[in-house]
Design an enzyme around this catalytic site. Structure first.
Site, PDB file in Angstrom:
ATOM      1  N   SER A 186      -7.925  46.790 -77.450  1.00  0.00           N
ATOM      2  CA  SER A 186      -7.520  46.250 -76.003  1.00  0.00           C
ATOM      3  C   SER A 186      -6.684  47.071 -75.089  1.00  0.00           C
ATOM      4  O   SER A 186      -6.069  48.002 -75.613  1.00  0.00           O
ATOM      5  CB  SER A 186      -6.860  44.974 -76.569  1.00  0.00           C
ATOM      6  OG  SER A 186      -6.489  44.111 -75.529  1.00  0.00           O
TER       7      SER A 186
ATOM      8  N   TYR B 107      -0.141  39.442 -81.001  1.00  0.00           N
ATOM      9  CA  TYR B 107      -1.637  40.093 -80.835  1.00  0.00           C
ATOM     10  C   TYR B 107      -1.300  41.636 -80.358  1.00  0.00           C
ATOM     11  O   TYR B 107      -1.886  42.518 -80.743  1.00  0.00           O
ATOM     12  CB  TYR B 107      -2.460  39.540 -79.791  1.00  0.00           C
ATOM     13  CG  TYR B 107      -3.605  39.836 -79.314  1.00  0.00           C
ATOM     14  CD1 TYR B 107      -4.716  39.690 -80.276  1.00  0.00           C
ATOM     15  CD2 TYR B 107      -3.781  40.460 -78.192  1.00  0.00           C
ATOM     16  CE1 TYR B 107      -5.908  40.219 -79.779  1.00  0.00           C
ATOM     17  CE2 TYR B 107      -5.187  41.081 -77.772  1.00  0.00           C
ATOM     18  CZ  TYR B 107      -6.215  40.737 -78.617  1.00  0.00           C
ATOM     19  OH  TYR B 107      -7.353  41.615 -78.177  1.00  0.00           O
TER      20      TYR B 107
END
Length: 332
Positions: free
Chosen positions: A140, A153
């Protein structure tokens, strides 16, 4: 290149993983689908078959290393030696850091970070003796840049990046032919925003630019076929963030502190009340690959196109490449 290959995908029942397995089916792969939600898995397996591939379902919680290792044994027994392992599975909590319970933080880390560790370990234990294989980590932009409301996260994605770099250097030291690469994704229109555990007053939303899961899948499958690069990017936010941080340290912190909370919430729909942190959301319902932001999601990425056409650009087709990029940048 993946025709007849055994490819494992974690998080295969929905979102990016779901789009990946469909694309692998189109390429004729033998796809092993790992996730918790059996309804989502069953439908995903049907889609792989419809695309021309072979699919088998292996329900498992990636946070449990014993379940992951047992799934790998079953895959090799039923489908054959694993050629490619793609880690996609994750979970998260949308909330300010101090509003996330310790158990929730541990669970998010166990799924989103340790799930990749256990998947990578299961793959390497089987690939290294054969001296071949590919591992793809679905990363990501948040592996480079933490944002508010997603501390668990972001921490996990940063950890995956460091872990992957460490493993890659060990493989290089051993002169192994096993390859490991990462694909860093931008915001993607997936069911994540419908089933994530959220303590926000409004429905969570991805931060633009938003891309369709098929764009991410295209990059991930390409990385599986071309693992010689250490990293691929989808979308330009990662590069812009890195450059911005180096030019003006702390600027991004201040900007996100001002805008990052409101930009991740929408007034357009109420919170769903669904949470998949402890139990799968798609156990009895199929969510598919797409989330609720189709009207705002792009179905093309300049970065993916560049990755797939490096030879054309290097050969000097600058004018044609520039024209193609201009078209891609303006199309959805």
């Amino acid at each position: 290149m993946l025709d007849g290959k055994v490819v494992v995908v974690t998080g295969a029942s929905g979102g990016v993983g779901r789009a990946v397995v469909r694309m692998l089916g189109d390429k004729g792969a033998k796809v092993a689908l790992i996730a918790r939600g059996e309804t989502g898995l069953a439908t995903a397996a049907t889609e792989v078959g419809a695309e021309g591939g072979v699919a088998k379902v292996f329900p498992a919680d990636v946070a449990d290393h014993e379940q992951v290792d047992a799934a790998a044994d079953s895959i090799e027994r039923e489908l054959g030696p694993i050629d490619v392992w793609i880690n996609v599975a994750f979970s998260s909590v949308f909330a300010p850091f101090t509003e996330v319970e310790p158990a929730e933080y541990e669970r998010t880390t166990a799924v989103t970070y340790l799930g990749y560790v256990w998947g990578t370990r299961a793959a390497l234990l089987r690939m290294r003796p054969r001296n071949r294989g590919v591992i793809v980590q679905c990363g990501s932009a948040l592996a480079y840049r933490g944002i508010p409301l997603q501390s668990a996260y972001c921490g996990a994605k940063h950890a995956i990046k460091g872990f992957t770099e460490s493993v890659r250097t060990e493989l290089l030291h051993d002169r192994s032919d096993v390859k490991i690469t990462m694909v860093q994704l931008p915001a993607v229109n997936t069911p994540q925003f419908d089933w994530v555990l959220s303590r926000l007053r409004r429905h969570p939303q991805p931060v633009p630019p938003i891309f369709q899961p098929e764009v991410a899948a295209q990059a991930i499958v390409y990385a599986a076929e071309h693992p010689e690069r250490r990293e691929y990017w989808v979308g330009g936010s990662t590069a812009a963030t890195i450059i911005g941080e180096r030019l003006v340290p702390g600027l991004i912190d201040r900007y996100l502190g001002k805008t990052g909370v409101t930009s991740q919430q929408t007034k357009e729909k109420p919170p769903t009340g669904v949470a998949n942190l402890w139990q799968p959301a798609d156990e009895n319902r199929d969510y598919g690959a797409h989330g609720g932001f189709d009207d705002r999601a792009k179905d093309r990425s300049v970065q993916v196109w560049l990755s797939q056409h490096r030879g054309l650009i290097a050969a000097g087709a600058g004018g044609a490449a520039a024209a193609a990029l201009a078209v891609l940048a303006t199309r959805r």
